[in-house]
Design a protein around this motif. Structure first.
Motif, mmCIF file in Angstrom:
data_model
loop_
_atom_site.group_PDB
_atom_site.id
_atom_site.type_symbol
_atom_site.label_atom_id
_atom_site.label_comp_id
_atom_site.label_asym_id
_atom_site.label_seq_id
_atom_site.Cartn_x
_atom_site.Cartn_y
_atom_site.Cartn_z
ATOM 1 N N MET A 152 27.840 -9.468 37.259
ATOM 2 C CA MET A 152 26.652 -8.791 36.745
ATOM 3 C C MET A 152 25.620 -9.778 36.204
ATOM 4 S SD MET A 152 25.474 -5.820 36.600
ATOM 5 C CE MET A 152 24.093 -4.959 35.899
ATOM 6 N N ARG A 153 24.370 -9.489 36.512
ATOM 7 C CA ARG A 153 23.259 -10.272 35.995
ATOM 8 C C ARG A 153 22.082 -9.335 35.755
ATOM 9 N NH1 ARG A 153 23.408 -10.942 41.515
ATOM 10 N NH2 ARG A 153 21.464 -10.435 42.610
ATOM 11 N N SER A 154 21.130 -9.783 34.985
ATOM 12 C CA SER A 154 19.911 -9.012 34.768
ATOM 13 C C SER A 154 18.944 -9.294 35.918
ATOM 14 C CB SER A 154 19.270 -9.392 33.429
ATOM 15 O OG SER A 154 18.071 -8.676 33.221
ATOM 16 N N GLU A 155 18.546 -8.247 36.609
ATOM 17 C CA GLU A 155 17.668 -8.404 37.768
ATOM 18 C C GLU A 155 16.248 -8.752 37.355
ATOM 19 O OE1 GLU A 155 16.888 -8.042 42.049
ATOM 20 O OE2 GLU A 155 18.661 -8.355 40.805
ATOM 21 N N HIS A 156 15.799 -8.206 36.220
ATOM 22 C CA HIS A 156 14.417 -8.383 35.772
ATOM 23 C C HIS A 156 14.379 -9.000 34.378
ATOM 24 C CE1 HIS A 156 13.195 -5.919 39.187
ATOM 25 N NE2 HIS A 156 14.073 -5.008 38.809
ATOM 26 N N ALA A 157 13.200 -9.493 34.018
ATOM 27 C CA ALA A 157 13.046 -10.142 32.719
ATOM 28 C C ALA A 157 13.130 -9.154 31.558
ATOM 29 C CB ALA A 157 11.708 -10.879 32.669
ATOM 30 N N LEU A 158 12.813 -7.873 31.817
ATOM 31 C CA LEU A 158 12.851 -6.820 30.789
ATOM 32 C C LEU A 158 11.907 -7.106 29.620
ATOM 33 C CD1 LEU A 158 16.689 -6.052 30.616
ATOM 34 C CD2 LEU A 158 14.968 -5.083 32.139
ATOM 35 N N GLN A 159 10.832 -7.831 29.891
ATOM 36 C CA GLN A 159 9.834 -8.056 28.854
ATOM 37 C C GLN A 159 8.811 -6.919 28.863
ATOM 38 O OE1 GLN A 159 8.552 -12.116 29.821
ATOM 39 N NE2 GLN A 159 9.772 -12.868 28.103
ATOM 40 N N MET A 160 7.994 -6.866 27.823
ATOM 41 C CA MET A 160 7.100 -5.731 27.629
ATOM 42 C C MET A 160 6.156 -5.536 28.816
ATOM 43 S SD MET A 160 4.592 -4.794 24.417
ATOM 44 C CE MET A 160 3.320 -5.989 24.796
ATOM 45 N N ARG A 161 5.649 -6.607 29.371
ATOM 46 C CA ARG A 161 4.695 -6.463 30.488
ATOM 47 C C ARG A 161 5.363 -5.802 31.689
ATOM 48 N NH1 ARG A 161 3.903 -11.538 34.175
ATOM 49 N NH2 ARG A 161 5.986 -12.437 34.177
ATOM 50 N N TRP A 162 6.664 -6.080 31.886
ATOM 51 C CA TRP A 162 7.385 -5.476 33.005
ATOM 52 C C TRP A 162 7.555 -3.980 32.781
ATOM 53 C CZ3 TRP A 162 12.306 -3.175 33.311
ATOM 54 C CH2 TRP A 162 12.764 -2.947 34.616
ATOM 55 N N CYS A 163 7.895 -3.581 31.551
ATOM 56 C CA CYS A 163 8.020 -2.156 31.234
ATOM 57 C C CYS A 163 6.684 -1.437 31.390
ATOM 58 C CB CYS A 163 8.535 -1.973 29.801
ATOM 59 S SG CYS A 163 10.166 -2.684 29.494
ATOM 60 N N LEU A 164 5.614 -2.079 30.929
ATOM 61 C CA LEU A 164 4.295 -1.455 30.988
ATOM 62 C C LEU A 164 3.821 -1.260 32.424
ATOM 63 C CD1 LEU A 164 2.389 -3.170 28.034
ATOM 64 C CD2 LEU A 164 3.015 -0.753 28.234
ATOM 65 N N GLU A 165 4.190 -2.160 33.320
ATOM 66 C CA GLU A 165 3.805 -1.996 34.726
ATOM 67 C C GLU A 165 4.327 -0.672 35.275
ATOM 68 O OE1 GLU A 165 5.252 -5.393 36.782
ATOM 69 O OE2 GLU A 165 3.735 -6.758 35.979
ATOM 70 N N CYS A 166 5.532 -0.301 34.887
ATOM 71 C CA CYS A 166 6.108 0.961 35.345
ATOM 72 C C CYS A 166 5.494 2.145 34.606
ATOM 73 C CB CYS A 166 7.623 0.939 35.145
ATOM 74 S SG CYS A 166 8.454 2.433 35.724
ATOM 75 N N HIS A 167 5.272 2.002 33.316
ATOM 76 C CA HIS A 167 4.720 3.097 32.529
ATOM 77 C C HIS A 167 3.272 3.398 32.910
ATOM 78 C CE1 HIS A 167 7.640 3.736 28.963
ATOM 79 N NE2 HIS A 167 8.308 3.384 30.051
ATOM 80 N N ARG A 168 2.570 2.390 33.399
ATOM 81 C CA ARG A 168 1.190 2.621 33.852
ATOM 82 C C ARG A 168 1.160 3.320 35.207
ATOM 83 N NH1 ARG A 168 0.181 -3.099 32.078
ATOM 84 N NH2 ARG A 168 -0.823 -2.985 30.024
ATOM 85 N N ASN A 169 2.195 3.088 36.008
ATOM 86 C CA ASN A 169 2.228 3.658 37.354
ATOM 87 C C ASN A 169 3.672 4.012 37.713
ATOM 88 O OD1 ASN A 169 1.398 4.428 39.945
ATOM 89 N ND2 ASN A 169 1.696 2.360 40.754
ATOM 90 N N PRO A 170 4.202 5.105 37.162
ATOM 91 C CA PRO A 170 5.620 5.427 37.358
ATOM 92 C C PRO A 170 5.967 5.998 38.730
ATOM 93 C CG PRO A 170 4.579 7.083 35.968
ATOM 94 C CD PRO A 170 3.554 6.006 36.194
ATOM 95 N N GLU A 171 5.003 6.549 39.447
ATOM 96 C CA GLU A 171 5.300 7.240 40.707
ATOM 97 C C GLU A 171 6.137 6.433 41.701
ATOM 98 O OE1 GLU A 171 2.422 7.296 39.209
ATOM 99 O OE2 GLU A 171 1.775 9.390 38.997
ATOM 100 N N PRO A 172 5.870 5.123 41.882
ATOM 101 C CA PRO A 172 6.673 4.368 42.856
ATOM 102 C C PRO A 172 8.145 4.228 42.476
ATOM 103 C CG PRO A 172 4.601 3.238 42.389
ATOM 104 C CD PRO A 172 4.736 4.326 41.381
ATOM 105 N N HIS A 173 8.486 4.606 41.250
ATOM 106 C CA HIS A 173 9.848 4.400 40.766
ATOM 107 C C HIS A 173 10.630 5.708 40.602
ATOM 108 C CE1 HIS A 173 8.530 0.293 39.923
ATOM 109 N NE2 HIS A 173 7.471 0.823 39.342
ATOM 110 N N LEU A 174 10.037 6.818 41.037
ATOM 111 C CA LEU A 174 10.687 8.113 40.873
ATOM 112 C C LEU A 174 11.467 8.501 42.126
ATOM 113 C CD1 LEU A 174 7.791 10.113 39.146
ATOM 114 C CD2 LEU A 174 9.614 8.770 38.072
ATOM 115 N N ARG A 175 12.516 9.278 41.914
ATOM 116 C CA ARG A 175 13.338 9.754 43.027
ATOM 117 C C ARG A 175 13.923 11.112 42.653
ATOM 118 N NH1 ARG A 175 18.072 5.502 43.674
ATOM 119 N NH2 ARG A 175 16.320 4.033 43.611
ATOM 120 N N PRO A 176 14.443 11.863 43.599
ATOM 121 C CA PRO A 176 15.118 13.121 43.255
ATOM 122 C C PRO A 176 16.269 12.857 42.291
ATOM 123 C CG PRO A 176 14.730 12.971 45.619
ATOM 124 C CD PRO A 176 14.388 11.633 45.053
#
Length: 217
Positions: A152-176
């Motif tokens: 196991m490893r961390s895939e992403h840096a998990l820093q605030m800018r990374w979280c905000l990128e998703c929160h600003r545009n969540p649609e590409p990360h949604l699934r059923p």
């Protein structure tokens, strides 16, 4: 009477301009260090008391995430499985393996295995697993393809800018919702599906999702 040589004016200007570039360069270097795996541990495999392979258990054996991470749908934390969960299988499978001695010792003594946390957010950042699962955010979006990780490893840096990128545009990360725990799932048309799911899941506004109080309670 002139005290300083005329060249002093040139030297002083060069020093001022040089200081500006030096400060800018140091700021850039510090920013790169802050975002590097040396600080974030992104892509770095941490030593563990047992060499647990998600690749073997998830891809090889087909074990669902929720078998071990039982609270991920109801709680802020996904939960670390108790030793008894591991021992359910390993009292029969590889029961004499030296690699699994920490599991046997933990089960006998009742002392939990001391895992080294891989996805370690700072205390001032609040992350709730259950709300992300409820809104159709797949495990792989944050944790990466754990079914392909021998260790196991961390895939992403998990820093605030990374979280905000998703929160600003969540649609590409949604699934059923029934695909949240499917590591290999991909949409045929993510843009159309994401926009539709954002309405179905009643996502909060971008202003709410990027508000400081959302993650910093």
């Amino acid at each position: 009477m002139q005290i300083f040589h005329r060249s002093t004016n040139t030297l002083s200007r060069a020093s001022i301009y040089g200081a500006v570039f030096i400060i800018a360069g140091l700021s850039w270097a510090l920013m790169q260090i802050q975002r590097s795996p040396y600080i974030t541990y992104a892509g770095v495999v941490k030593p563990q008391p047992v060499a647990f392979s998600h690749q073997h258990h998830v891809a090889g054996l087909g074990i669902d995430c929720r078998y071990c991470h039982t609270s991920v749908e109801q709680s802020a934390t996904a939960g670390i499985p108790p030793t008894a969960t591991c021992y359910n299988c390993h009292k029969l499978i590889w029961k004499d393996s030296p690699m699994l001695e920490p599991v046997r010792a933990s089960y006998k003594t009742g002392e939990p295995i001391r895992w080294n946390k891989v996805h370690d957010l700072p205390d001032f950042a609040y992350f709730n697993h259950s709300i992300h699962v409820a809104k159709g955010v797949g495990c792989a979006e944050c944790h990466g393809r754990v079914d392909k990780m021998a260790l196991m490893r961390s895939e992403h840096a998990l820093q605030m800018r990374w979280c905000l990128e998703c929160h600003r545009n969540p649609e590409p990360h949604l699934r059923p919702k029934d695909k949240v725990f499917d590591m290999a799932w991909k949409a045929d048309d993510q843009a159309t599906l994401g926009a539709s799911l954002a309405q179905d899941y009643h996502l909060r506004t971008t202003a709410d999702l990027t508000s400081c109080s959302t993650c910093h309670h």
